[in-house]
Structures are given as C-alpha cells and as structure tokens.
Design a protein around this motif. Structure first.
Motif, PDB file in Angstrom:
ATOM      1  N   ALA A  33     -86.399 101.345 -88.232  1.00  0.00           N
ATOM      2  CA  ALA A  33     -86.380 102.806 -88.155  1.00  0.00           C
ATOM      3  C   ALA A  33     -87.701 103.321 -87.592  1.00  0.00           C
ATOM      4  CB  ALA A  33     -86.118 103.399 -89.539  1.00  0.00           C
ATOM      5  N   ALA A  34     -88.811 102.721 -88.030  1.00  0.00           N
ATOM      6  CA  ALA A  34     -90.121 103.112 -87.503  1.00  0.00           C
ATOM      7  C   ALA A  34     -90.226 102.801 -86.015  1.00  0.00           C
ATOM      8  CB  ALA A  34     -91.224 102.401 -88.278  1.00  0.00           C
ATOM      9  N   SER A  35     -89.659 101.686 -85.595  1.00  0.00           N
ATOM     10  CA  SER A  35     -89.730 101.311 -84.179  1.00  0.00           C
ATOM     11  C   SER A  35     -88.969 102.306 -83.314  1.00  0.00           C
ATOM     12  CB  SER A  35     -89.203  99.889 -83.968  1.00  0.00           C
ATOM     13  OG  SER A  35     -87.792  99.830 -83.977  1.00  0.00           O
ATOM     14  N   ASP A  53     -89.193  94.216 -86.784  1.00  0.00           N
ATOM     15  CA  ASP A  53     -88.292  95.286 -86.357  1.00  0.00           C
ATOM     16  C   ASP A  53     -86.851  94.808 -86.223  1.00  0.00           C
ATOM     17  OD1 ASP A  53     -88.999  93.711 -84.206  1.00  0.00           O
ATOM     18  OD2 ASP A  53     -89.826  95.337 -83.015  1.00  0.00           O
ATOM     19  N   ALA A  54     -86.639  93.494 -86.180  1.00  0.00           N
ATOM     20  CA  ALA A  54     -85.295  92.942 -86.137  1.00  0.00           C
ATOM     21  C   ALA A  54     -84.847  92.400 -87.489  1.00  0.00           C
ATOM     22  CB  ALA A  54     -85.207  91.831 -85.089  1.00  0.00           C
ATOM     23  N   ASN A  66     -81.556  98.667 -85.319  1.00  0.00           N
ATOM     24  CA  ASN A  66     -82.146  97.383 -84.962  1.00  0.00           C
ATOM     25  C   ASN A  66     -83.483  97.643 -84.276  1.00  0.00           C
ATOM     26  OD1 ASN A  66     -82.417  94.632 -84.568  1.00  0.00           O
ATOM     27  ND2 ASN A  66     -80.741  94.422 -83.121  1.00  0.00           N
ATOM     28  N   ASP A  67     -84.158  96.585 -83.908  1.00  0.00           N
ATOM     29  CA  ASP A  67     -85.343  96.655 -83.061  1.00  0.00           C
ATOM     30  C   ASP A  67     -85.037  97.592 -81.898  1.00  0.00           C
ATOM     31  OD1 ASP A  67     -87.355  96.218 -81.216  1.00  0.00           O
ATOM     32  OD2 ASP A  67     -86.884  94.104 -80.917  1.00  0.00           O
ATOM     33  N   SER A  68     -85.898  98.590 -81.681  1.00  0.00           N
ATOM     34  CA  SER A  68     -85.630  99.588 -80.643  1.00  0.00           C
ATOM     35  C   SER A  68     -85.460  98.970 -79.265  1.00  0.00           C
ATOM     36  CB  SER A  68     -86.752 100.632 -80.614  1.00  0.00           C
ATOM     37  OG  SER A  68     -87.995 100.030 -80.278  1.00  0.00           O
ATOM     38  N   LYS A  69     -86.093  97.825 -79.025  1.00  0.00           N
ATOM     39  CA  LYS A  69     -85.978  97.172 -77.714  1.00  0.00           C
ATOM     40  C   LYS A  69     -84.581  96.611 -77.488  1.00  0.00           C
ATOM     41  CE  LYS A  69     -89.460  94.381 -78.540  1.00  0.00           C
ATOM     42  NZ  LYS A  69     -89.877  94.956 -79.846  1.00  0.00           N
ATOM     43  N   PRO A 125     -77.729  93.894 -98.155  1.00  0.00           N
ATOM     44  CA  PRO A 125     -77.742  93.713 -96.706  1.00  0.00           C
ATOM     45  C   PRO A 125     -78.986  92.951 -96.265  1.00  0.00           C
ATOM     46  CG  PRO A 125     -77.135  95.970 -97.274  1.00  0.00           C
ATOM     47  CD  PRO A 125     -77.575  95.295 -98.547  1.00  0.00           C
ATOM     48  N   ARG A 126     -78.818  92.054 -95.317  1.00  0.00           N
ATOM     49  CA  ARG A 126     -79.912  91.191 -94.885  1.00  0.00           C
ATOM     50  C   ARG A 126     -81.134  91.998 -94.460  1.00  0.00           C
ATOM     51  NH1 ARG A 126     -81.562  89.412 -89.958  1.00  0.00           N
ATOM     52  NH2 ARG A 126     -79.804  90.421 -88.932  1.00  0.00           N
ATOM     53  N   LYS A 127     -80.918  93.134 -93.820  1.00  0.00           N
ATOM     54  CA  LYS A 127     -82.052  93.893 -93.305  1.00  0.00           C
ATOM     55  C   LYS A 127     -82.707  94.790 -94.348  1.00  0.00           C
ATOM     56  CE  LYS A 127     -80.874  93.549 -88.452  1.00  0.00           C
ATOM     57  NZ  LYS A 127     -80.626  94.244 -87.178  1.00  0.00           N
ATOM     58  N   MET A 128     -82.297  94.676 -95.591  1.00  0.00           N
ATOM     59  CA  MET A 128     -83.015  95.340 -96.680  1.00  0.00           C
ATOM     60  C   MET A 128     -83.551  94.319 -97.674  1.00  0.00           C
ATOM     61  SD  MET A 128     -83.233  98.667 -96.280  1.00  0.00           S
ATOM     62  CE  MET A 128     -83.330  99.524 -97.845  1.00  0.00           C
TER      63      MET A 128
END
Length: 216
Positions: free
Chosen positions: A146-148, A138-139, A55-58, A6-9
């Motif tokens: 997850a931290a965000s 974060d994105a 995703n980014d919390s924002k 997955p791209r986010k890993m």
C-alpha cells in the motif's frame, strides 16, 4: 477451526501476536531517476485488511495504481501519510540520505504514530521505533505494498506537473528515469533545475556544458 491468515498479512499478524498494534508499512519511489524528488509513504492497515490485487506497485498497471491510490487514501480505516525529499535534498544528502528523510517525514505525518515499522529493503537506522526490514517487502506485505502504491502514484503525479514546466524533457512519459529519450533531451537542451546534479550523468552533462561555454 483455525483462522487462515492471508499470506500478505503474515508479518503484520506475527507482530500483533507479539503485542504491536500500530504497524506501519514503508516504501519509497524515485531513488533511481536523474531528476525530481524521492517520495516515501507510510501506511497502517486495519488488522482484518484483505485485497485481491494489491501488490508491489511495479507489478501493477498505471490504471490499477491510480484506482488503488484512491481506494487506500479514501478509506477511513486506513492511516497513511507521504513524505517528499526534493532534488536539492538529494544533492545535499545523497540519494540514500534523502530517501531516509522522505521516510521520516512520512512516518512523522501519520495521525497515529506506529509502534512497529515494516520497511521494504534494508533497515533504516534513523528510526528509533522497532522495525523489520523485508527484502522485496512490497510483494510480501500488504502494508508495504500500500505504501509503494501511494509513493509511486504521488511521485508520478509530481513528475507530470513538472512536465508542464519543462515539456522538452517529456517527464510525463519517463518520470525522470534514464531512458534513451531522456538522455537525448539532455544532450539537446542541457540540464534543467530539477535534475539531480550529484548523479554522474547529470554532473558530466553540466561539466560538458561549462566546457562549451568556456571554449565559446
């Protein structure tokens, strides 16, 4: 057949391929507000972690953040911790120093110490652990995302608690950020104990109040 990562890993996988096993994502919430603490979180995800909406919390709604916070913090396979630097530490160390302090407290609070860090934004020199800073991380990284979420939800909850003490500022709504409503409250009521006196708008408001007292 090759495994699709997955791209986010991808950052985590690249580090694991280099031999790093405990990779912590780090992010913070609350650098910009005029009041309250800055909060950071550190999260170590399992290597096979996947998610559909993290995703980014924002970029998430408040309800999505709350649901993700519960999901992340109750998952026994996820290692996480949070760190807080209060408004007094923001004034003492400046916002950057307080942010670093909150991040260090988060990393120190992990039950398993990481051997590599993924940090949102710019490098944090206080860490001796190897690190990689990722702009808009974060994105781009699930660990940082997850931290965000944990940092954002934790800080929002703190500001809602502080709202009960100082309801005239409506911290539950704007969370201490410099909204028009917040400035109106400061103009009407002055500053309160959790305002960051080192921030220019608060410093100016405090100086103006002292001037009025002197004239009076």
């Amino acid at each position: 057949m090759a495994t699709v990562t997955p791209r986010k890993m991808k950052f985590e996988k690249a580090l694991r391929d280099r031999g790093f096993l405990q990779i912590a994502g780090i992010d913070e919430a609350g650098r910009g507000p005029l009041a309250g603490p800055v909060v950071a979180s550190a999260v170590i995800l399992p290597h096979d972690f996947k998610h559909k909406i993290l995703n980014d919390s924002k970029q998430l709604s408040a309800d999505e953040r709350e649901a993700l916070f519960h999901e992340i913090t109750t998952n026994p396979n996820i290692i996480w911790a949070k760190g807080v630097a209060n408004h007094q530490e923001v004034d003492r160390f400046n916002i950057l120093g307080a942010t670093y302090l909150a991040m260090k407290r988060a990393v120190d609070g992990l039950s398993t110490q990481p051997d590599h860090l993924l940090i949102d934004g710019l490098p944090v020199k206080i860490f001796t652990i190897p690190q990689q800073a990722i702009v808009e991380g974060d994105a781009k990284s699930f660990s940082i995302a997850a931290a965000s979420v944990i940092a954002k939800v934790t800080r929002d909850r703190i500001m809602c608690q502080l709202h009960q003490i100082y309801p005239q500022y409506n911290f539950a709504k704007h969370k201490g950020y410099g909204t028009a409503e917040h400035y109106q409250s400061i103009n009407k009521y002055g500053i309160c104990p959790i305002h960051r006196k080192s921030f220019q708008p608060i410093r100016e408001a405090e100086e103006l109040a002292l001037d009025y007292q002197t004239v009076g």
